[in-house]
Enzyme design. Structure first.
Site, PDB file in Angstrom:
ATOM      1  N   ASN A 126       0.806  -1.226   0.000  1.00 25.23           N
ATOM      2  CA  ASN A 126       0.000   0.000   0.000  1.00 25.23           C
ATOM      3  C   ASN A 126       0.843   1.282   0.000  1.00 25.23           C
ATOM      4  OD1 ASN A 126       0.850  -0.231   2.630  1.00 25.23           O
ATOM      5  ND2 ASN A 126      -1.151  -0.745   3.466  1.00 25.23           N
ATOM      6  N   ARG A 262       2.717   6.087  12.195  1.00 25.38           N
ATOM      7  CA  ARG A 262       2.056   5.557  13.387  1.00 25.38           C
ATOM      8  C   ARG A 262       1.895   6.676  14.403  1.00 25.38           C
ATOM      9  NH1 ARG A 262       0.485   2.236  10.562  1.00 25.38           N
ATOM     10  NH2 ARG A 262       0.787  -0.021  10.623  1.00 25.38           N
TER      11      ARG A 262
HETATM   12  P1  NAD Z   1       9.951   0.772   4.764  1.00 26.86           P
HETATM   13  O1  NAD Z   1      10.425  -0.331   5.637  1.00 26.86           O
HETATM   14  O2  NAD Z   1      10.052   0.617   3.282  1.00 26.86           O
HETATM   15  O3  NAD Z   1      10.670   2.139   5.150  1.00 26.86           O
HETATM   16  C1  NAD Z   1      10.897   2.531   6.467  1.00 26.86           C
HETATM   17  C2  NAD Z   1      12.184   3.346   6.489  1.00 26.86           C
HETATM   18  O4  NAD Z   1      12.354   3.860   7.804  1.00 26.86           O
HETATM   19  C3  NAD Z   1      13.428   2.525   6.164  1.00 26.86           C
HETATM   20  O5  NAD Z   1      14.163   3.191   5.163  1.00 26.86           O
HETATM   21  C4  NAD Z   1      14.199   2.487   7.485  1.00 26.86           C
HETATM   22  O6  NAD Z   1      15.590   2.474   7.312  1.00 26.86           O
HETATM   23  C5  NAD Z   1      13.729   3.786   8.116  1.00 26.86           C
HETATM   24  N1  NAD Z   1      13.918   3.809   9.560  1.00 26.86           N
HETATM   25  C6  NAD Z   1      13.612   2.870  10.486  1.00 26.86           C
HETATM   26  N2  NAD Z   1      13.941   3.270  11.712  1.00 26.86           N
HETATM   27  C7  NAD Z   1      14.479   4.507  11.580  1.00 26.86           C
HETATM   28  C8  NAD Z   1      15.023   5.446  12.489  1.00 26.86           C
HETATM   29  N3  NAD Z   1      15.094   5.175  13.794  1.00 26.86           N
HETATM   30  N4  NAD Z   1      15.493   6.625  12.010  1.00 26.86           N
HETATM   31  C9  NAD Z   1      15.437   6.890  10.677  1.00 26.86           C
HETATM   32  N5  NAD Z   1      14.928   6.046   9.755  1.00 26.86           N
HETATM   33  C10 NAD Z   1      14.465   4.861  10.214  1.00 26.86           C
HETATM   34  O7  NAD Z   1       8.437   1.018   5.178  1.00 26.86           O
HETATM   35  P2  NAD Z   1       7.321   1.831   4.371  1.00 26.86           P
HETATM   36  O8  NAD Z   1       6.591   0.921   3.447  1.00 26.86           O
HETATM   37  O9  NAD Z   1       7.906   3.082   3.820  1.00 26.86           O
HETATM   38  O10 NAD Z   1       6.319   2.162   5.575  1.00 26.86           O
HETATM   39  C11 NAD Z   1       6.731   2.965   6.670  1.00 26.86           C
HETATM   40  C12 NAD Z   1       5.690   2.898   7.772  1.00 26.86           C
HETATM   41  O11 NAD Z   1       4.483   3.504   7.316  1.00 26.86           O
HETATM   42  C13 NAD Z   1       5.250   1.471   8.138  1.00 26.86           C
HETATM   43  O12 NAD Z   1       6.143   0.856   9.039  1.00 26.86           O
HETATM   44  C14 NAD Z   1       3.901   1.712   8.743  1.00 26.86           C
HETATM   45  O13 NAD Z   1       4.034   1.984  10.116  1.00 26.86           O
HETATM   46  C15 NAD Z   1       3.399   2.959   8.020  1.00 26.86           C
HETATM   47  N6  NAD Z   1       2.311   2.630   7.060  1.00 26.86           N
HETATM   48  C16 NAD Z   1       1.094   3.216   7.269  1.00 26.86           C
HETATM   49  C17 NAD Z   1       0.042   2.914   6.428  1.00 26.86           C
HETATM   50  C18 NAD Z   1      -1.310   3.556   6.607  1.00 26.86           C
HETATM   51  O14 NAD Z   1      -2.298   3.059   6.065  1.00 26.86           O
HETATM   52  N7  NAD Z   1      -1.411   4.669   7.309  1.00 26.86           N
HETATM   53  C19 NAD Z   1       0.213   1.999   5.375  1.00 26.86           C
HETATM   54  C20 NAD Z   1       1.488   1.461   5.178  1.00 26.86           C
HETATM   55  C21 NAD Z   1       2.519   1.776   6.029  1.00 26.86           C
END
Ligand code: NAD
Length: 356
Positions: A126, A262
Site C-alpha cells: 500500500n 504511526r
Molecule cells: P519501509 O520499511 O520501506 O521504510 C521505512 C524506512 O524507515 C526505512 O528506510 C528504514 O531504514 C527507516 N527507519 C527505520 N527506523 C528509523 C530510524 N530510527 N530513524 C530513521 N529512519 C528509520 O516502510 P514503508 O513501506 O515506507 O512504511 C513505513 C511505515 O508507514 C510502516 O512501518 C507503517 O508503520 C506505516 N504505514 C502506514 C500505512 C497507513 O495506512 N497509514 C500503510 C502502510 C505503512
C-alpha cells in the site's frame, strides 16, 4: 527449520478484520470480516478451519478465546489485534502472524521472536496508496481547505477566513522523515512540483536522491529547514516519541506535519500544544493510538488538523494487493517454502534489523 513437514496438515487460522455491514456487498471490499480477504472459500476447499472476527478487545473477546488453539493469525493495522506478550504466551500453537498491510507494531515483536514465531507483512502493498494520501493531506493543510469546506456545509461564505492563511506548495521545502518505500514514492510524485525536497535517514539513500531529494543526516537541522514534514518510519523502540515538544520547537514556526506512519511516533500532547500555540500550522494523518481511539482522544478536537480514521493504506486497490499477498504467504507456508524475503519482520524467532 521451516521444512515442509512442519506446516503440512490442516491449519486453524483466525483473521481479525473490521465488519463492513452494508458495505460488504461490494465484493472488491476484501479487507472486511464478511469478505475475509477473499481466501475463505480457498481455505475451506483445502479443509482448513478459517475463523473471522472483529472482536479483539478484552479477555472475553473472540480473539482471546481462539488464541490457545490457532496456528496462524491474520491481522491488519487498520483494526489491529494488539498482540501483547501475554497474548503471545497464551497462543501456544501460534507459529505465523501475517499483517495484511504494512506495519506490525501492534504485535510485541520481541515476544513473538522469543516464542520462535514468524511475523510477515505484505511489503509495498500500500505504499502508493499512502504516498498519494500524504500529498493530499499536505495540500489540504497548506491550502487551509477544511475550514472552507466546513463553511459550505454550514451555509456560510467567508473567503477571508480561509485565505488569510492559505499558501501554495510551490517553492516550499518538503521533507520525508524516513527514506523507505513510502518516502520514496512520495518524493517520486513530488519531483516535478518545483519544491525543495529533503530526506532525513540514518544513511544516504541513492534511490530517493534520484527524485531530487537531498540528504539531511541531523534530525534537528532537517526539521529546521522544512516547511512540511511527512513521517515515514515504522514505529519501533527507537522511533516511539521521536517527535516531541523539543523536536517540534526546532521546526519553522507555522510548519506542517503529516503522519500516516504511526500515532506513537509523535508525542500526543505535544502535537495539540504546538497547534494551539501556532508552532504548527497544521497536523494531518490517519494513525492513532489506540485504534479505534476513544471519543475523548484529544486529536479529535485540536485546531487545524486533517485527521481521519486509519484508511490511507486500505483503498480497494491496496486491499487487492494485500489480499493477494496474504494468499501467497499462506501458499508458501502450507508448501513449506520460504516466504517472500522482503515480507519478513520476524523469521522463525529472528527480528528484522530495523526492529532490533
Ligand atoms: P519501509 O520499511 O520501506 O521504510 C521505512 C524506512 O524507515 C526505512 O528506510 C528504514 O531504514 C527507516 N527507519 C527505520 N527506523 C528509523 C530510524 N530510527 N530513524 C530513521 N529512519 C528509520 O516502510 P514503508 O513501506 O515506507 O512504511 C513505513 C511505515 O508507514 C510502516 O512501518 C507503517 O508503520 C506505516 N504505514 C502506514 C500505512 C497507513 O495506512 N497509514 C500503510 C502502510 C505503512
Amino acid at each position: 527449520m521451516g521444512g515442509k513437514e512442519r506446516h503440512e496438515g490442516k491449519h486453524k487460522i483466525l483473521a481479525v478484520l473490521y465488519k463492513a455491514g452494508e458495505y460488504a456487498d461490494n465484493k472488491k471490499f476484501l479487507a472486511c470480516a464478511e469478505n475475509g480477504l477473499g481466501v475463505k472459500e480457498w481455505l475451506k476447499e483445502q479443509g482448513h478451519e478459517f475463523i473471522v472476527t472483529d472482536d479483539k478487545e478484552g479477555p472475553d473477546s473472540e480473539l482471546e478465546k481462539q488464541l490457545p488453539t490457532i496456528d496462524i493469525l491474520i491481522t491488519t493495522p487498520f483494526h489491529p489485534a494488539y498482540m501483547s506478550k501475554e497474548r503471545i504466551q497464551k497462543a501456544k500453537n501460534l507459529k505465523l502472524i501475517i499483517t495484511a498491510g504494512v506495519g506490525s507494531d501492534h504485535i510485541d515483536l520481541h515476544a513473538a521472536a522469543e516464542a520462535g514465531m514468524t511475523v510477515t507483512e505484505i511489503a509495498k502493498s500500500n505504499v502508493t496508496s499512502v504516498a498519494e494520501d500524504e500529498i493530499m493531506r499536505i495540500l489540504i493543510l497548506i491550502r487551509n481547505f477544511i475550514p472552507g469546506y466546513q463553511q459550505v456545509i454550514h451555509d456560510d461564505w467567508n473567503v477571508a477566513a480561509v485565505a488569510h492563511k492559505a499558501y501554495d506548495l510551490e517553492h516550499k521545502t518538503v521533507g520525508t522523515l524516513g527514506a523507505g518505500s513510502i518516502g520514496q514514492e512520495m518524493m517520486k510524485r513530488l519531483q516535478n512540483w518545483d519544491l525543495n525536497l529533503l530526506y532525513y535517514a540514518r544513511h544516504q539513500n541513492e534511490k530517493i536522491e534520484k527524485f531530487g531529494a537531498v540528504w539531511e543526516k541531523d534530525l534537528d537541522t532537517f526539521l529546521s529547514k522544512c516547511d512540511v514534514v511527512s513521517i515515514n518510519v515504522p514505529l519501533t523502540d527507537k522511533t516511539r516519541g521521536m517527535i516531541g515538544k523539543e523536536q517540534l520547537s526546532k521546526m519553522k514556526k507555522g510548519a506542517y506535519l503529516v503522519n500516516n506512519a504511526r500515532g506513537d511516533i509523535v508525542v500526543r500532547e505535544a502535537i495539540g500544544e504546538a497547534l494551539e500555540s501556532g508552532q504548527l500550522n497544521g497536523y494531518g494523518g490517519d494513525v492513532w493510538y489506540p485504534q479505534p481511539p476513544g471519543k475523548d482522544h484529544p486529536w479529535r478536537h485540536m485546531p487545524n488538523h486533517a485527521m481521519t480514521p486509519h484508511l490511507s493504506g486500505t483503498t480497494l486497490d491496496a486491499q487487492a494487493r494485500y489480499a493477494d499477498g496474504t494468499k501467497k504467504i499462506l501458499e508458501c507456508w502450507f508448501d513449506g517454502k520460504p516466504l517472500p524475503e522482503e515480507d519478513y519482520i520476524v523469521r522463525e524467532g529472528e527480528l528484522a534489523s530495523q526492529y532490533q
